[in-house]
Scaffold this motif. Structure first.
Motif, PDB file in Angstrom:
ATOM      1  N   THR A 206       0.829  -1.207   0.000  1.00 28.52           N
ATOM      2  CA  THR A 206       0.000   0.000   0.000  1.00 28.52           C
ATOM      3  C   THR A 206       0.866   1.262   0.000  1.00 28.52           C
ATOM      4  OG1 THR A 206      -0.196  -0.127   2.426  1.00 28.52           O
ATOM      5  CG2 THR A 206      -1.962  -1.108   1.114  1.00 28.52           C
ATOM      6  N   GLU A 207       2.022   1.197   0.647  1.00 22.59           N
ATOM      7  CA  GLU A 207       2.946   2.344   0.627  1.00 22.59           C
ATOM      8  C   GLU A 207       3.389   2.643  -0.806  1.00 22.59           C
ATOM      9  OE1 GLU A 207       4.196   4.311   2.989  1.00 22.59           O
ATOM     10  OE2 GLU A 207       3.945   3.323   4.921  1.00 22.59           O
ATOM     11  N   LEU A 208       3.693   1.602  -1.568  1.00 23.03           N
ATOM     12  CA  LEU A 208       4.151   1.795  -2.944  1.00 23.03           C
ATOM     13  C   LEU A 208       3.021   2.294  -3.837  1.00 23.03           C
ATOM     14  CD1 LEU A 208       6.453  -1.327  -3.424  1.00 23.03           C
ATOM     15  CD2 LEU A 208       7.126   1.036  -2.967  1.00 23.03           C
ATOM     16  N   GLN A 209       1.811   1.821  -3.605  1.00 22.61           N
ATOM     17  CA  GLN A 209       0.678   2.328  -4.374  1.00 22.61           C
ATOM     18  C   GLN A 209       0.463   3.815  -4.107  1.00 22.61           C
ATOM     19  OE1 GLN A 209      -2.979  -0.298  -4.406  1.00 22.61           O
ATOM     20  NE2 GLN A 209      -1.701  -1.504  -3.021  1.00 22.61           N
ATOM     21  N   ALA A 210       0.540   4.185  -2.837  1.00 22.92           N
ATOM     22  CA  ALA A 210       0.382   5.592  -2.477  1.00 22.92           C
ATOM     23  C   ALA A 210       1.480   6.436  -3.119  1.00 22.92           C
ATOM     24  CB  ALA A 210       0.400   5.749  -0.954  1.00 22.92           C
ATOM     25  N   PHE A 211       2.693   5.898  -3.159  1.00 19.03           N
ATOM     26  CA  PHE A 211       3.829   6.590  -3.764  1.00 19.03           C
ATOM     27  C   PHE A 211       3.528   6.927  -5.227  1.00 19.03           C
ATOM     28  CE2 PHE A 211       7.865   6.556  -6.080  1.00 19.03           C
ATOM     29  CZ  PHE A 211       8.660   7.384  -5.295  1.00 19.03           C
ATOM     30  N   GLY A 212       3.029   5.954  -5.968  1.00 14.73           N
ATOM     31  CA  GLY A 212       2.730   6.171  -7.382  1.00 14.73           C
ATOM     32  C   GLY A 212       1.520   7.064  -7.600  1.00 14.73           C
ATOM     33  N   LEU A 213       0.455   6.834  -6.831  1.00 16.25           N
ATOM     34  CA  LEU A 213      -0.759   7.619  -6.992  1.00 16.25           C
ATOM     35  C   LEU A 213      -0.551   9.077  -6.602  1.00 16.25           C
ATOM     36  CD1 LEU A 213      -3.435   5.106  -5.660  1.00 16.25           C
ATOM     37  CD2 LEU A 213      -3.212   5.939  -8.009  1.00 16.25           C
ATOM     38  N   ASN A 214       0.258   9.311  -5.586  1.00 17.15           N
ATOM     39  CA  ASN A 214       0.501  10.688  -5.154  1.00 17.15           C
ATOM     40  C   ASN A 214       1.156  11.508  -6.268  1.00 17.15           C
ATOM     41  OD1 ASN A 214      -0.605  10.188  -2.676  1.00 17.15           O
ATOM     42  ND2 ASN A 214       1.351   9.954  -1.607  1.00 17.15           N
ATOM     43  N   ALA A 215       2.049  10.869  -7.019  1.00 16.04           N
ATOM     44  CA  ALA A 215       2.685  11.571  -8.128  1.00 16.04           C
ATOM     45  C   ALA A 215       1.654  11.925  -9.203  1.00 16.04           C
ATOM     46  CB  ALA A 215       3.807  10.726  -8.717  1.00 16.04           C
ATOM     47  N   HIS A 216       0.756  10.992  -9.482  1.00 15.98           N
ATOM     48  CA  HIS A 216      -0.289  11.275 -10.476  1.00 15.98           C
ATOM     49  C   HIS A 216      -1.202  12.391 -10.008  1.00 15.98           C
ATOM     50  CE1 HIS A 216      -3.614  10.831 -13.265  1.00 15.98           C
ATOM     51  NE2 HIS A 216      -4.429  10.661 -12.237  1.00 15.98           N
ATOM     52  N   PHE A 217      -1.630  12.332  -8.727  1.00 12.46           N
ATOM     53  CA  PHE A 217      -2.616  13.281  -8.243  1.00 12.46           C
ATOM     54  C   PHE A 217      -2.026  14.618  -7.818  1.00 12.46           C
ATOM     55  CE2 PHE A 217      -5.299   9.521  -7.989  1.00 12.46           C
ATOM     56  CZ  PHE A 217      -6.488  10.038  -8.471  1.00 12.46           C
ATOM     57  N   SER A 218      -0.725  14.752  -7.863  1.00 17.37           N
ATOM     58  CA  SER A 218      -0.139  16.065  -7.627  1.00 17.37           C
ATOM     59  C   SER A 218       0.554  16.541  -8.895  1.00 17.37           C
ATOM     60  CB  SER A 218       0.836  16.025  -6.439  1.00 17.37           C
ATOM     61  OG  SER A 218       1.851  15.057  -6.635  1.00 17.37           O
ATOM     62  N   VAL A 219       1.679  15.932  -9.222  1.00 17.91           N
ATOM     63  CA  VAL A 219       2.502  16.414 -10.326  1.00 17.91           C
ATOM     64  C   VAL A 219       1.788  16.296 -11.676  1.00 17.91           C
ATOM     65  CG1 VAL A 219       4.697  16.153 -11.520  1.00 17.91           C
ATOM     66  CG2 VAL A 219       4.584  15.795  -9.052  1.00 17.91           C
ATOM     67  N   GLU A 220       1.253  15.132 -11.970  1.00 23.24           N
ATOM     68  CA  GLU A 220       0.695  14.919 -13.311  1.00 23.24           C
ATOM     69  C   GLU A 220      -0.590  15.708 -13.522  1.00 23.24           C
ATOM     70  OE1 GLU A 220      -0.379  11.317 -16.432  1.00 23.24           O
ATOM     71  OE2 GLU A 220       0.372  10.847 -14.426  1.00 23.24           O
ATOM     72  N   GLN A 221      -1.544  15.582 -12.610  1.00 20.44           N
ATOM     73  CA  GLN A 221      -2.810  16.284 -12.794  1.00 20.44           C
ATOM     74  C   GLN A 221      -2.632  17.802 -12.754  1.00 20.44           C
ATOM     75  OE1 GLN A 221      -5.045  14.555 -14.179  1.00 20.44           O
ATOM     76  NE2 GLN A 221      -6.600  13.956 -12.676  1.00 20.44           N
ATOM     77  N   VAL A 222      -1.870  18.294 -11.789  1.00 23.03           N
ATOM     78  CA  VAL A 222      -1.633  19.736 -11.705  1.00 23.03           C
ATOM     79  C   VAL A 222      -0.804  20.209 -12.887  1.00 23.03           C
ATOM     80  CG1 VAL A 222      -0.545  21.583 -10.375  1.00 23.03           C
ATOM     81  CG2 VAL A 222      -1.823  19.804  -9.195  1.00 23.03           C
ATOM     82  N   GLY A 223       0.248  19.432 -13.226  1.00 17.05           N
ATOM     83  CA  GLY A 223       1.119  19.816 -14.333  1.00 17.05           C
ATOM     84  C   GLY A 223       0.367  19.963 -15.644  1.00 17.05           C
ATOM     85  N   ARG A 224      -0.566  19.064 -15.913  1.00 16.98           N
ATOM     86  CA  ARG A 224      -1.368  19.175 -17.132  1.00 16.98           C
ATOM     87  C   ARG A 224      -2.360  20.337 -17.013  1.00 16.98           C
ATOM     88  NH1 ARG A 224      -0.545  14.652 -20.182  1.00 16.98           N
ATOM     89  NH2 ARG A 224       0.110  12.773 -19.068  1.00 16.98           N
ATOM     90  N   ASN A 225      -3.021  20.434 -15.857  1.00 20.07           N
ATOM     91  CA  ASN A 225      -4.094  21.404 -15.688  1.00 20.07           C
ATOM     92  C   ASN A 225      -3.608  22.840 -15.802  1.00 20.07           C
ATOM     93  OD1 ASN A 225      -6.611  22.240 -13.255  1.00 20.07           O
ATOM     94  ND2 ASN A 225      -6.935  21.627 -15.367  1.00 20.07           N
ATOM     95  N   VAL A 226      -2.471  23.135 -15.181  1.00 21.67           N
ATOM     96  CA  VAL A 226      -1.994  24.521 -15.190  1.00 21.67           C
ATOM     97  C   VAL A 226      -1.505  24.947 -16.576  1.00 21.67           C
ATOM     98  CG1 VAL A 226      -1.361  24.510 -12.756  1.00 21.67           C
ATOM     99  CG2 VAL A 226       0.359  23.875 -14.469  1.00 21.67           C
TER     100      VAL A 226
END
Length: 511
Positions: A206-226
């Motif tokens: 679960t730690e590794l899943q959170a690690f990957g999902l956190n990158a998507h839900f911060s860097v990737e989603q914000v990076g595309r949106n802005v």
């Protein structure tokens, strides 16, 4: 491993060197092409990280929350056979802090077991005690699965806006107040929020899943949106404008990721999406390897299906900015990186033999070293998401490095399961919507089993075991012959395939 026999099969034709060189050329060209795709994936993620960092340095705009803006909202919870979490989800959604006369709740229930009785009883109790407009819509078939349930319920939606939560999500009471005000801009079709993790510390998995999902839900989603590029509604934890759904063609169930599909159809038509990183919708992570593989299979196959369905829409729709087309195509192609990784790992096996047998190909290995930078790009991408500036840099950086290596290793191990899913998606092989089993546990001592989590020896597991042995032998060979160039990659693959296989195999024994 030495694979000299690959380059000697031409002796039957009396042209050993010619056929061997031809085969070596084909392998090297394919290998370089795959490295280039990985490199481009790394570049795109690196660009998103740069955009994310830039957005954080700029002055934040004030909150747009309007305490007097209360349009009619329908909240939907689609579910199927979720006896462990259904009551918890419904009771939590009833706590939403929103005017009762402006709120409708729909429980979209396709269940075929005791879940439907749990849902019916919970809905009746809440309706009686809280006087909330909450209804239980039970279908006797699963036509279209989740997308079908959402589509069937559209005519019964009273709200101008529709908030959707999977049954394992527990949004905070102020969720609607934090999101709805963004729809005062008539161009906004979706507001998506960040996923939180109720059981992040359950295990390393679960730690590794959170690690990957956190990158998507911060860097990737914000990076595309802005940057104004297309993002996706993540299937849950977000709000749709009802007219946006209708204008984009409604929920369709010809892919396993109906959320990604509708997102692109809506944005191509001009609807804007707002992503709120600071609004969190907590949810449960899969705690078993079988549950994780099921989830990954659906996401990866659905991503490939959406690429097949929507790539022409992105390429041919007039008036779209070129950058939107490029980023969109890469976004839809993301799941294919697992196929690239699997093929890259297999083609890496004969590299040392090629290097020793054909010295004039040495330049190829020098060029391929350039593509190692893709790992550094990904390193930075995940570091931007992981870093907590309140902590000392060095301890945080060391912990991150360990976690990054663990994440890459397990991701490599999942490449078999995910590649099969992607290939099925590209080939148009249809399958049912297998939802991820929910457990309603945060600590290991709380886990008492789950009848929905089907565990069995599968074909991908046999392949994972075979690759574990294959790359293990290759690792031993490289150590024995002191050929270290490809050794770290093969060690990672050995550990990755071994970890995924033995983790899943150990669950079989615990059934």
């Amino acid at each position: 491993m030495r694979l000299d026999f690959l380059f000697q099969w031409g002796t039957a034709f009396g042209k050993e060197y010619f056929w061997g060189e031809l085969l070596a050329t084909l392998i090297l060209v394919s290998y370089l092409l795959l490295l280039f795709l990985i490199f481009m994936y790394g570049v795109m993620q690196f660009r998103l990280a740069i955009a994310y960092r830039k957005s954080k340095k700029e002055e934040k705009k004030g909150a747009v929350v309007d305490p007097n803006y209360f349009p009619k909202v329908t909240v939907q919870i689609p579910l199927f056979n979720e006896m462990y979490v259904a009551q918890r989800a419904i009771e939590n959604i009833a706590l939403l802090d929103y005017p009762k006369d402006k709120l409708q709740i729909q429980i979209l229930d396709d269940s075929t077991d005791e879940t439907k009785d749990i849902v019916a009883a919970t809905v009746a109790k809440i309706r009686s005690e809280k006087e909330i407009d909450i209804i239980h819509i039970h279908r006797v078939n699963r036509v279209g699965f989740k997308a079908g349930a959402l589509d069937d319920a559209m005519d019964a939606c009273k709200g101008e806006f529709i908030a959707i939560f999977d049954v394992d999500f527990l949004p905070h009471a102020d969720f609607l107040k934090q999101t709805i005000s963004h729809f005062k801009d008539d161009k906004v079709g979706v507001v998506q929020t960040r996923w939180g993790h109720l059981n992040k510390h359950y295990s390393l998995l679960t730690e590794l899943q959170a690690f990957g999902l956190n990158a998507h839900f911060s860097v990737e989603q914000v990076g595309r949106n802005v940057q104004g590029h297309y993002i996706n509604f993540n299937g849950t934890g977000g709000v749709w404008r009802k007219s946006c759904i209708e204008d984009a063609g409604g929920w369709q169930h010809d892919t396993l990721t109906e959320d990604l599909d509708l997102s692109y159809r809506a944005q191509v038509k001009g609807w804007e999406f707002v992503y709120l990183e600071d609004v969190v919708a907590p949810a449960e992570l899969p705690i078993t390897m079988s549950a994780l593989k099921s989830q990954q299979h659906r996401w990866m196959k659905g991503g490939a299906e959406c690429f097949v369905k929507n790539n022409a829409l992105l390429r041919k729709t007039e008036g779209l900015e070129r950058s939107h087309r490029v980023h969109g195509l890469f976004h839809l192609f993301n799941s294919s990186v697992f196929v690239v990784l699997l093929l890259l790992s297999l083609l890496s096996l004969p590299l040392m033999t090629i290097k020793e047998s054909f010295s004039h190909f040495d330049w190829v290995f020098d060029v391929s070293a350039i593509f190692i930078s893709s790992t550094l790009f990904l390193f930075y991408y995940y570091w931007v998401s992981y870093r907590d500036k309140s902590e000392q840099f060095l301890p945080s950086f060391l912990r991150f490095t360990v976690r990054f290596v663990q994440f890459l290793t397990v991701s490599a191990g999942l490449s078999v399961n995910n590649s099969i899913a992607v290939i099925e998606g590209y080939m148009g092989i249809k399958s049912s919507f297998v939802r991820t089993p929910k457990f309603n546990v945060a600590l290991k001592n709380e886990f008492k089993g789950n009848k929905y989590d089907k565990k069995k020896m599968s074909f991908p597991m046999f392949l994972e075991f075979f690759l574990f042995i294959l790359f293990g032998l290759s690792t031993v060979y490289h150590i024995y012959t002191e050929t270290y160039a490809i050794l770290p990659f093969h060690v990672m693959l050995t550990l990755g395939y071994g970890a995924v296989f033995f983790y899943g195999f150990s669950e079989l024994k615990r059934r």
